[in-house]
Design an enzyme around this catalytic site. Structure first.
Site, PDB file in Angstrom:
ATOM      1  CD  GLU A   1      45.571  42.392  36.847  1.00 53.29           C
ATOM      2  OE1 GLU A   1      45.025  43.258  36.509  1.00 53.29           O
ATOM      3  OE2 GLU A   1      45.189  41.325  36.260  1.00 53.29           O
TER       4      GLU A   1
ATOM      5  CG  HIS B   1      43.443  38.679  32.799  1.00 52.10           C
ATOM      6  ND1 HIS B   1      42.426  39.093  32.766  1.00 52.10           N
ATOM      7  CD2 HIS B   1      44.737  39.334  33.047  1.00 52.10           C
ATOM      8  CE1 HIS B   1      42.183  40.216  33.181  1.00 52.10           C
ATOM      9  NE2 HIS B   1      43.256  40.440  33.925  1.00 52.10           N
TER      10      HIS B   1
ATOM     11  CE  LYS C   1      41.116  43.614  30.867  1.00 46.81           C
ATOM     12  NZ  LYS C   1      39.915  43.662  31.977  1.00 46.81           N
TER      13      LYS C   1
HETATM   14  C1  PEP Z   1      42.801  43.942  34.059  1.00 46.51           C
HETATM   15  O1  PEP Z   1      41.255  43.465  34.191  1.00 46.51           O
HETATM   16  O2  PEP Z   1      44.180  43.517  33.955  1.00 46.51           O
HETATM   17  C2  PEP Z   1      42.810  45.093  35.130  1.00 46.51           C
HETATM   18  C3  PEP Z   1      43.969  46.156  35.513  1.00 46.51           C
HETATM   19  O3  PEP Z   1      41.755  45.716  34.272  1.00 46.51           O
HETATM   20  P1  PEP Z   1      40.834  47.068  34.478  1.00 46.51           P
HETATM   21  O4  PEP Z   1      42.303  48.233  35.223  1.00 46.51           O
HETATM   22  O5  PEP Z   1      40.146  47.407  33.565  1.00 46.51           O
HETATM   23  O6  PEP Z   1      40.516  46.795  36.758  1.00 46.51           O
END
Ligand code: PEP
Length: 257
Positions: free
Chosen positions: A169, A97, A13
């Site tokens: 996700e 994302h 990020k």
């Molecule tokens: C993401 O934002 O793609 C992610 C997987 O973040 P985290 O592992 O911090 O939950």
């Protein structure tokens, strides 16, 4: 048929805050994972660090980026095209994302154009999908995933689809920076169920031969839970946010594979 290596993707990020810190983290990860032959590690740093990392990346770690513009070039102030990312050394690219969708208003149509631009540039897309907590509680998970898959993949043929990795996700499981925050986490069974659903949706677009679609999981992955998502849920890999900013933790995740 060659069995695909699990893909472990680090999404840094907008971190770390200086090239010195970024280089230190990158070098620690490369050192920690360089002997791991059965896994493909991809680090997606902020754009500005990519040229420096290209020189030290080697075989163990590939470089990706976190976004691109959909046009090849032109009057798009502040943007970077997929072909520029490719030229800078990126082999992978995260597209769609949830933070891009939420904070920058990316729609499925925009995501679709970016996927096509990445494919055209010869970069392997990591296409993110997932439902919010509100959507999940309202029983809309299936409809959300269907909309994102159909919209994102519109007009992409089966050959190009085979270059895409889907990152499931569930947005309610993403850590927002702290992978140890006590958030609700999906169980491997939840993930498996979503994976079956995604495969069915993909098969509706491309036919049954796509059963081998690559689907990775992301959302608060850390060294303590990574194995369960790979072994129990049977995912093809992991997308790691917060925990990828800690070299030791990330290396453990890679070694856990
Ligand atoms: C993401 O934002 O793609 C992610 C997987 O973040 P985290 O592992 O911090 O939950």
């Amino acid at each position: 048929m060659n069995k695909m290596k699990p893909l472990i993707v680090a999404n840094w990020k907008c971190n770390p805050t200086s090239l010195r810190k970024a280089k230190e983290l990158f070098e620690q990860v490369v050192e920690g994972v360089k002997k791991e032959k059965n896994v493909q590690v991809v680090i997606c740093p902020p754009f500005i660090y990519i040229p420096t990392f290209k020189q030290v990346a080697g075989k163990a770690v590939k470089i990706g980026c976190q976004d691109c513009h959909w046009e090849y070039h032109g009057a798009f102030t502040g943007e970077i095209s997929a072909s520029m990312a490719k030229d800078a050394g990126c082999e992978y690219i995260i597209i769609g994302h949830s933070e891009r969708r939420r904070y920058f208003g990316e729609t499925d149509d925009v995501v679709n154009k970016k996927l096509k631009a990445a494919l055209e540039a010869g970069i392997l897309p990591i296409f993110c999908i997932g439902e919010t907590n509100e959507e999940r509680r309202a029983g809309k998970t299936e409809a959300v995933l269907e909309g994102e898959i159909n919209g994102g993949l519109e007009g992409i043929n089966a050959d190009d689809f085979s270059k895409i990795t889907i990152a499931y996700e569930p947005i309610w499981a993403i850590s927002d920076g702290d992978p140890y925050a006590t958030k609700e986490m999906p169980t491997p069974e939840n993930i498996k169920k979503a994976e079956v659903l995604i495969k069915d949706l993909v098969a509706e677009n491309y036919g049954k031969k796509i059963v081998g679609a690559k689907i990775i999981y992301g959302g608060s992955v850390n060294a303590a839970n990574s194995k369960s998502y790979l072994k129990e849920a049977g995912m093809s890999g992991l997308l790691v946010g917060g925990a990828s900013l800690k070299a030791e933790e990330f290396v453990k995740i890679v070694k856990n594979v």
